[in-house]
Design a protein around this motif. Structure first.
Motif, PDB file in Angstrom:
ATOM      1  N   ALA A 181       8.047   1.401   2.656  1.00 21.91           N
ATOM      2  CA  ALA A 181       7.193   0.689   2.988  1.00 21.91           C
ATOM      3  C   ALA A 181       7.560   0.292   4.593  1.00 21.91           C
ATOM      4  CB  ALA A 181       6.994  -0.338   1.865  1.00 21.91           C
ATOM      5  N   GLY A 182       6.804   0.086   5.242  1.00 20.90           N
ATOM      6  CA  GLY A 182       7.154  -0.768   6.205  1.00 20.90           C
ATOM      7  C   GLY A 182       7.231   0.471   7.874  1.00 20.90           C
ATOM      8  N   THR A 183       7.148   1.446   7.339  1.00 19.49           N
ATOM      9  CA  THR A 183       7.197   2.143   8.576  1.00 19.49           C
ATOM     10  C   THR A 183       6.510   2.672   8.983  1.00 19.49           C
ATOM     11  OG1 THR A 183       9.212   3.512   7.399  1.00 19.49           O
ATOM     12  CG2 THR A 183       7.929   4.846   8.862  1.00 19.49           C
ATOM     13  N   PRO A 184       5.241   2.782   8.345  1.00 27.64           N
ATOM     14  CA  PRO A 184       3.685   3.222   8.980  1.00 27.64           C
ATOM     15  C   PRO A 184       3.986   1.339  10.131  1.00 27.64           C
ATOM     16  CG  PRO A 184       3.030   3.720   6.443  1.00 27.64           C
ATOM     17  CD  PRO A 184       5.199   2.619   7.005  1.00 27.64           C
ATOM     18  N   GLY A 185       3.679   0.394   9.783  1.00 31.41           N
ATOM     19  CA  GLY A 185       3.986  -0.352  10.732  1.00 31.41           C
ATOM     20  C   GLY A 185       4.818  -0.366  12.057  1.00 31.41           C
ATOM     21  N   ARG A 186       5.518   0.111  11.798  1.00 32.92           N
ATOM     22  CA  ARG A 186       7.016   0.457  12.917  1.00 32.92           C
ATOM     23  C   ARG A 186       6.525   1.089  13.180  1.00 32.92           C
ATOM     24  NH1 ARG A 186      10.411  -1.797   9.058  1.00 32.92           N
ATOM     25  NH2 ARG A 186      11.271   0.998   8.596  1.00 32.92           N
ATOM     26  N   LYS A 187       6.235   2.722  13.552  1.00 31.93           N
ATOM     27  CA  LYS A 187       6.693   3.388  13.826  1.00 31.93           C
ATOM     28  C   LYS A 187       4.622   4.024  13.365  1.00 31.93           C
ATOM     29  CE  LYS A 187      10.991   4.574  13.595  1.00 31.93           C
ATOM     30  NZ  LYS A 187      12.412   5.563  13.058  1.00 31.93           N
ATOM     31  N   ALA A 242       0.661  -1.436  -0.073  1.00 35.07           N
ATOM     32  CA  ALA A 242       0.413   0.033  -0.407  1.00 35.07           C
ATOM     33  C   ALA A 242       0.930   1.617   0.242  1.00 35.07           C
ATOM     34  CB  ALA A 242      -1.494  -0.204   1.100  1.00 35.07           C
ATOM     35  N   GLU A 243       1.742   1.013   0.772  1.00 35.45           N
ATOM     36  CA  GLU A 243       2.569   2.945   0.953  1.00 35.45           C
ATOM     37  C   GLU A 243       3.368   3.038  -0.417  1.00 35.45           C
ATOM     38  OE1 GLU A 243       2.153   0.232   2.745  1.00 35.45           O
ATOM     39  OE2 GLU A 243       4.467   0.143   4.616  1.00 35.45           O
ATOM     40  N   ASP A 244       3.937   2.078  -1.439  1.00 41.41           N
ATOM     41  CA  ASP A 244       3.924   2.449  -2.957  1.00 41.41           C
ATOM     42  C   ASP A 244       3.010   2.675  -3.999  1.00 41.41           C
ATOM     43  OD1 ASP A 244       6.673   1.235  -1.106  1.00 41.41           O
ATOM     44  OD2 ASP A 244       6.164  -1.119  -1.961  1.00 41.41           O
ATOM     45  N   ALA A 303      -4.308  -4.585  10.054  1.00 35.37           N
ATOM     46  CA  ALA A 303      -3.219  -3.037  10.867  1.00 35.37           C
ATOM     47  C   ALA A 303      -3.587  -2.813  11.854  1.00 35.37           C
ATOM     48  CB  ALA A 303      -2.645  -2.365  10.192  1.00 35.37           C
ATOM     49  N   GLY A 304      -3.307  -2.733  13.477  1.00 34.81           N
ATOM     50  CA  GLY A 304      -3.960  -1.896  14.056  1.00 34.81           C
ATOM     51  C   GLY A 304      -4.409  -0.404  12.898  1.00 34.81           C
ATOM     52  N   ALA A 305      -5.682   0.982  14.172  1.00 37.61           N
ATOM     53  CA  ALA A 305      -6.052   1.454  13.415  1.00 37.61           C
ATOM     54  C   ALA A 305      -5.789   2.927  13.283  1.00 37.61           C
ATOM     55  CB  ALA A 305      -6.862   2.079  14.029  1.00 37.61           C
ATOM     56  N   ALA A 306      -4.919   3.544  13.803  1.00 42.58           N
ATOM     57  CA  ALA A 306      -3.844   4.530  13.112  1.00 42.58           C
ATOM     58  C   ALA A 306      -2.821   3.937  11.841  1.00 42.58           C
ATOM     59  CB  ALA A 306      -2.796   4.663  14.180  1.00 42.58           C
TER      60      ALA A 306
END
Ligand code: SAM
Length: 238
Positions: free
Chosen positions: A229-235, A127-129, A149-152
């Motif tokens: 990609a991956g940053t929204p989930g990590r932070k 999605a991020e890409d 994923a979580g709501a945020a």
């Protein structure tokens, strides 16, 4: 397939259907079974449970009148096609795009769409890409997403796809209230505003029924989002 269970459920939910839609549900289940024998596509569920957990759970936006005729919709993290496929089966007028990071699920969906005679795009991407590409960015009337994923985090994965004036619809469990503050803050950063939560009942399944977290896209998403990609989930934003 127990079509009576499906049609009784749709009737109870106030979702219109015709014989062609019921035939498409039957064909889709048969294709899912065929693939599930070869690969691990979805959790294998007993047939009635699959109707409830997948088909009837997916159609909540239709019983709430959330998708206008011809609406352009993206299903972010669609997996084996939920909620997007039941929505498209019932409403072939929708301009549906299925998106998933896993290629084998997208290949399955492309085959299923062709065999069901349904027109839709199925895209293998994160999605991020995809949300950074002009053809997808702020191009949809609605983004739908279940169990991703979580709501945020989800706000960052979905809102960049939605046009100002459009809606992000996330299926959430009973713990959604604990996620609301974070969801609100993330939406604010991304050009959205949380409208609220509405019930998404499935007849006789109150013990696990979802609700829909609705977020209006009120403005534009700043260019910095979604992050890599991956940053929204990590932070998560919030
Ligand atoms: N929505 C389906 C459902 O409710 O049955 C599938 C849920 S499955 C638990 C989560 C799906 O989201 C997986 O197919 C995974 O590949 C996809 N996914 C997770 N993060 C993603 C991302 N950043 N971009 C695209 N797809 C993603």
């Amino acid at each position: 397939m127990n079509t009576q269970r499906l049609t009784d459920g749709l009737t109870a939910l106030g979702v219109p259907f015709d014989a062609a839609a019921v035939a498409r549900f039957e064909a889709f289940h048969a294709i899912l079974d065929e693939y599930n024998r070869k690969m691990d596509l979805t959790a294998v569920l007993e047939e009635d449970e699959r109707i409830d957990r997948h088909d009837l759970d997916s159609v909540a936006p239709l019983s709430q009148g959330l998708l206008a005729p011809g609406a352009k919709v993206i299903d972010v993290g669609t997996g084996a096609g939920f909620p997007g496929m039941p929505l498209l089966i019932l409403r072939p007028d929708l301009e549906m795009t299925f998106l998933d990071a896993l290629g084998k699920r997208i290949a399955f969906l492309q085959d299923a769409l062709a065999r069901l005679g349904l027109r839709a795009q199925a895209i293998h991407a994160r999605a991020e890409d995809a949300a950074r590409l002009a053809e997808h960015r702020e191009a949809y009337d609605a983004a739908v997403s279940r169990a991703v994923a979580g709501a945020a985090v989800l706000q960052e994965l979905t809102l960049p796809f939605v046009k100002p004036g459009g809606l992000a619809i996330a299926w959430k469990g009973p713990g959604v209230q604990e996620e609301m503050d974070a969801a609100r803050r993330a939406a604010f950063v991304l050009g959205g505003r949380v409208r609220g939560v509405t019930p998404a009942p499935v007849p006789g399944r109150e013990e696990w029924a979802h609700c829909l977290l609705l977020t209006d896209k009120t403005g534009k998403t700043p260019k910095a989002y979604p992050r890599k990609a991956g940053t929204p989930g990590r932070k998560p934003l919030a």
